[in-house]
Design an enzyme around this catalytic site. Structure first.
Site, PDB file in Angstrom:
ATOM      1  N   SER A   9       0.830  -1.200   0.000  1.00 50.23           N
ATOM      2  CA  SER A   9       0.000   0.000   0.000  1.00 50.23           C
ATOM      3  C   SER A   9       0.864   1.248   0.000  1.00 50.23           C
ATOM      4  O   SER A   9       2.025   1.215   0.420  1.00 50.23           O
ATOM      5  CB  SER A   9      -0.917   0.009   1.223  1.00 50.23           C
ATOM      6  OG  SER A   9      -1.611   1.241   1.347  1.00 50.23           O
ATOM      7  N   HIS A  10       0.292   2.351  -0.453  1.00 50.49           N
ATOM      8  CA  HIS A  10       0.971   3.638  -0.373  1.00 50.49           C
ATOM      9  C   HIS A  10       1.045   4.156   1.061  1.00 50.49           C
ATOM     10  O   HIS A  10       1.808   5.076   1.353  1.00 50.49           O
ATOM     11  CB  HIS A  10       0.246   4.675  -1.242  1.00 50.49           C
ATOM     12  CG  HIS A  10       0.499   4.506  -2.709  1.00 50.49           C
ATOM     13  ND1 HIS A  10       0.080   3.406  -3.414  1.00 50.49           N
ATOM     14  CD2 HIS A  10       1.151   5.297  -3.595  1.00 50.49           C
ATOM     15  CE1 HIS A  10       0.444   3.530  -4.684  1.00 50.49           C
ATOM     16  NE2 HIS A  10       1.098   4.666  -4.815  1.00 50.49           N
ATOM     17  N   SER A  11       0.250   3.565   1.939  1.00 50.30           N
ATOM     18  CA  SER A  11       0.201   3.995   3.328  1.00 50.30           C
ATOM     19  C   SER A  11       0.635   2.853   4.247  1.00 50.30           C
ATOM     20  O   SER A  11       0.080   1.746   4.174  1.00 50.30           O
ATOM     21  CB  SER A  11      -1.230   4.421   3.697  1.00 50.30           C
ATOM     22  OG  SER A  11      -1.386   4.522   5.094  1.00 50.30           O
ATOM     23  N   SER A  70       0.487   2.542  -9.094  1.00 48.96           N
ATOM     24  CA  SER A  70       1.939   2.617  -8.955  1.00 48.96           C
ATOM     25  C   SER A  70       2.467   1.557  -7.996  1.00 48.96           C
ATOM     26  O   SER A  70       3.645   1.191  -8.056  1.00 48.96           O
ATOM     27  CB  SER A  70       2.367   4.013  -8.486  1.00 48.96           C
ATOM     28  OG  SER A  70       1.728   4.367  -7.277  1.00 48.96           O
TER      29      SER A  70
END
Length: 238
Positions: A9-11, A70
């Site tokens: 995840s981006h987080s 991404s």
């Protein structure tokens, strides 16, 4: 068969929280979070993904779930650095991150192989169980055989029972229901949905007092129904 699951995840919080949620229903499954950048920011990290793949290297197969486009690209880059044998063991699912991870983890907890885990993740949004990006999903034949296990046998059983636990058939009881149903060589349905599909059962949203109708066919039909009825009557231990 041990299938590991990597959550990208981006987080960092999203990745860690998703893993924590899945562990509530699949305590024995190797789950690794790879979220955020190296400096704690929002984004994806090649190093974190690579480290996650290495941590899961001793499993029989790895399923990767990602949140945004991404994340898939960074994962693809990490996969390009693996040798051919290690790359062949990694399968990237296009399923939704949270729902897909939970469904995949429950499938892995019940002993499912990579194909079964990918299929369970795909059921989260009806996504095809093919790898993304690149790669090829495993031969789906084993999952197809398992799905219809015992359906040619004449044994049929059914029963109805009242849901007694206060919170109804929410995530944890639903996971226990699926894990129990998966132990039997039978095709099992509950209130007309597949009893071996976590998301299908959760979508029923059955509250306390609701009637749970269990039907099974196949060699273990009677045993499956009896075990599931006993589980419901026990209140799932809550």
């Amino acid at each position: 068969m041990t299938v590991g699951i990597l959550v990208v995840s981006h987080s960092a919080s999203v990745a860690t929280g998703t893993v924590e949620l899945a562990r509530q229903m699949a305590a024995d499954v190797p789950l690794v979070a790879a979220g955020g950048t190296e400096d704690g920011g929002i984004g994806t990290s090649f190093e974190a993904i690579t480290a996650g793949l290495e941590e899961l290297r001793d499993t029989d197969g790895i399923v990767v779930l990602c949140d945004l486009g991404s994340a898939y690209l960074t994962t693809e880059t990490a996969l390009d650095f693996l040798d051919e044998d290690d790359r062949a063991r990694v399968h990237v699912s296009p399923a939704p991150l949270v729902e897909g991870t939970v469904a995949a983890a429950v499938a892995a907890q019940t002993g499912g192989d990579v194909t079964a885990v990918l299929t369970a993740a795909a059921s989260a949004a009806g996504t095809p169980d093919t790898d993304r990006p690149g790669g090829t999903a495993p031969d789906p034949t084993p999952a197809a055989v398992d799905e219809t296990a015992g359906s040619s046998d004449g044994a049929v059983a059914s029963a109805a029972v009242e849901l007694v636990n206060e919170s109804g058939l929410h995530a944890r009881p639903a996971a226990e229901f699926v894990k129990t149903a998966a132990r039997f060589e039978a095709r099992v349905r509950v209130n007309d949905v597949d009893a071996k599909s976590l998301l299908a059962i959760m979508a029923l949203a059955l509250p306390k007092g609701a009637t749970v109708s269990v039907e099974a066919s196949g060699p273990d039909a009677r045993q499956a129904v009896d075990a599931l009825v006993a589980l419901v009557r026990s209140g799932f231990g809550e």
